[in-house]
Every structure is written in C-alpha cells, then in structure tokens.
Design a protein around this motif. Sequence first.
Motif, PDB file in Angstrom:
ATOM      1  N   CYS A   1       0.848  -1.179   0.000  1.00  0.00           N
ATOM      2  CA  CYS A   1       0.000   0.000   0.000  1.00  0.00           C
ATOM      3  C   CYS A   1       0.889   1.237   0.000  1.00  0.00           C
ATOM      4  CB  CYS A   1      -0.873  -0.045   1.254  1.00  0.00           C
ATOM      5  SG  CYS A   1      -2.006   1.317   1.371  1.00  0.00           S
ATOM      6  N   VAL A   2       0.723   2.076  -1.005  1.00  0.00           N
ATOM      7  CA  VAL A   2       1.498   3.317  -1.104  1.00  0.00           C
ATOM      8  C   VAL A   2       0.557   4.444  -1.492  1.00  0.00           C
ATOM      9  CG1 VAL A   2       3.625   2.130  -1.764  1.00  0.00           C
ATOM     10  CG2 VAL A   2       2.106   2.990  -3.545  1.00  0.00           C
ATOM     11  N   ARG A   3       1.050   5.675  -1.402  1.00  0.00           N
ATOM     12  CA  ARG A   3       0.273   6.829  -1.856  1.00  0.00           C
ATOM     13  C   ARG A   3       1.047   7.502  -2.976  1.00  0.00           C
ATOM     14  NH1 ARG A   3      -4.146   7.439   1.072  1.00  0.00           N
ATOM     15  NH2 ARG A   3      -4.647   9.334  -0.063  1.00  0.00           N
ATOM     16  N   ARG A   4       0.360   7.828  -4.059  1.00  0.00           N
ATOM     17  CA  ARG A   4       0.974   8.478  -5.212  1.00  0.00           C
ATOM     18  C   ARG A   4       0.074   9.590  -5.718  1.00  0.00           C
ATOM     19  NH1 ARG A   4       6.277   7.345  -5.500  1.00  0.00           N
ATOM     20  NH2 ARG A   4       6.684   5.126  -5.291  1.00  0.00           N
TER      21      ARG A   4
ATOM     22  N   HIS B   1       7.451  -1.824 -10.131  1.00  0.00           N
ATOM     23  CA  HIS B   1       7.403  -2.436  -8.802  1.00  0.00           C
ATOM     24  C   HIS B   1       7.773  -1.433  -7.708  1.00  0.00           C
ATOM     25  CE1 HIS B   1       6.520  -6.489 -10.212  1.00  0.00           C
ATOM     26  NE2 HIS B   1       7.208  -6.118 -11.277  1.00  0.00           N
ATOM     27  N   LEU B   2       8.752  -0.602  -7.969  1.00  0.00           N
ATOM     28  CA  LEU B   2       9.109   0.435  -6.996  1.00  0.00           C
ATOM     29  C   LEU B   2       7.969   1.437  -6.837  1.00  0.00           C
ATOM     30  CD1 LEU B   2      12.829   1.018  -8.001  1.00  0.00           C
ATOM     31  CD2 LEU B   2      12.001  -0.004  -5.863  1.00  0.00           C
ATOM     32  N   PHE B   3       7.312   1.781  -7.936  1.00  0.00           N
ATOM     33  CA  PHE B   3       6.177   2.705  -7.910  1.00  0.00           C
ATOM     34  C   PHE B   3       5.042   2.140  -7.056  1.00  0.00           C
ATOM     35  CE2 PHE B   3       2.111   4.199  -9.600  1.00  0.00           C
ATOM     36  CZ  PHE B   3       2.299   5.572  -9.667  1.00  0.00           C
TER      37      PHE B   3
ATOM     38  N   LEU C   1       5.562   7.562 -14.403  1.00  0.00           N
ATOM     39  CA  LEU C   1       5.593   6.108 -14.602  1.00  0.00           C
ATOM     40  C   LEU C   1       5.240   5.753 -16.045  1.00  0.00           C
ATOM     41  CD1 LEU C   1       5.792   3.187 -13.492  1.00  0.00           C
ATOM     42  CD2 LEU C   1       3.314   3.344 -13.058  1.00  0.00           C
ATOM     43  N   ARG C   2       4.189   6.366 -16.564  1.00  0.00           N
ATOM     44  CA  ARG C   2       3.775   6.049 -17.931  1.00  0.00           C
ATOM     45  C   ARG C   2       4.876   6.402 -18.932  1.00  0.00           C
ATOM     46  NH1 ARG C   2       1.660   7.472 -22.610  1.00  0.00           N
ATOM     47  NH2 ARG C   2       0.043   6.124 -23.500  1.00  0.00           N
TER      48      ARG C   2
END
Length: 194
Positions: free
Chosen positions: A42-45, A111-113, A53-54
Amino acid sequence: QEFVTVLVRDPRTQKEDSWHSYIDYEIFIHTNSMCFTRKTSCVRRRFREFVWLRQRLQSNAVLIQLPELPSKTPFFNMNNPHHVDHRRQGLQEFLEKILQDALLLSDSRLHLFLQTQLSPEDMEACVSGQTKYSVADAIHNFASLNRRFPVEDEERKKGKNDADSDSESSSSGLGPSDDSVSCGCKASPASEES
C-alpha cells in the motif's frame, strides 16, 4: 491461477506549501504473482507520479501501446468530488491494464512505484544501480517500515535484537524508520504528515 488485484482509493488533499495543494491516492496491491516481491502493499501516489511512470514504461517498451491516463484538464477541481473520483477511476483502469502485460511487469520502476514510497528520482537511481540498496531491498524495507497489523508489530518488537533487525534502520537511505511514518493505509488522516 495467478492474480493481481489493484485498487486506487482514498483520495486525500495534501498541502505542499501555503499556496499549493495536491491530491494523492492510495494504491493497494494484493497478488499471488511470482512477479511481485511483496504479496500485499500500500502506497500513496499523486497524479504527476503516474505521468512519470507512464513515460518511463513507454520509453522502455516502445512497441507496446500503453493505456492512457485520465486527461490532465486545466479545469480539474480538487474540491469537486466528481472530478476527483473520475480521475481515481481512470488511474485504477490504467494500472489494471498495465498489470496485465508481462513485459511491463518486468520493469523494476513499476514495482518500486507500486510497492515503495520512493520518489521518481530515487526510483531511477535504484534501478540504475546508483543506490546502496537493490529494488528488492527497497520493497522489503518499505514494507518493514509500514506494517500496521498487530501481529506483525508484535513480531517486529520481539525481533528487535535478532540479526535481521538492522534492515529496518534508516541508514539504508530509504527514509526514516520511525513508526509514525505510514503509507496511509491504516493511519487516520490526522496522523499522516506530508
């Protein structure tokens, strides 16, 4: 049967400074896929991190037509729940499509994102080998710092003197190891600092 469930949810307004605010979204991943280091995360972006990322995925997979992000409109209103939810849905659809492509799943930036809170600059440094930690280390350490389930917290307290407890130190360059740091998955809005 392998599965990857991704949810983009819980939009929150974050203050950048006294004049600027932005909305970030919680990205929750649950999977049994061998491609993922952690089976739940779970992360926040924020939106501009999705844009980054795209662009990176497109530059590494030039023959693949990537799905579009929701359009960045000059009329986007952070105070309009319809605008915010429309963007949230678009971000979730983007990730759902990305996660169905085996070639894109092999990109470490993805994966890092999805499984760390590293900035785009730090993700690039990690992928290019300019950090002391590997991609797997970054994901493991982020998960260790952000456990919010009672059983895991108890296990961590018991294991403080074990040999592997040093993996939670802030010397890894992954940020503070203070328990008050949270991705926002279980924390209340009042306890989250930006």
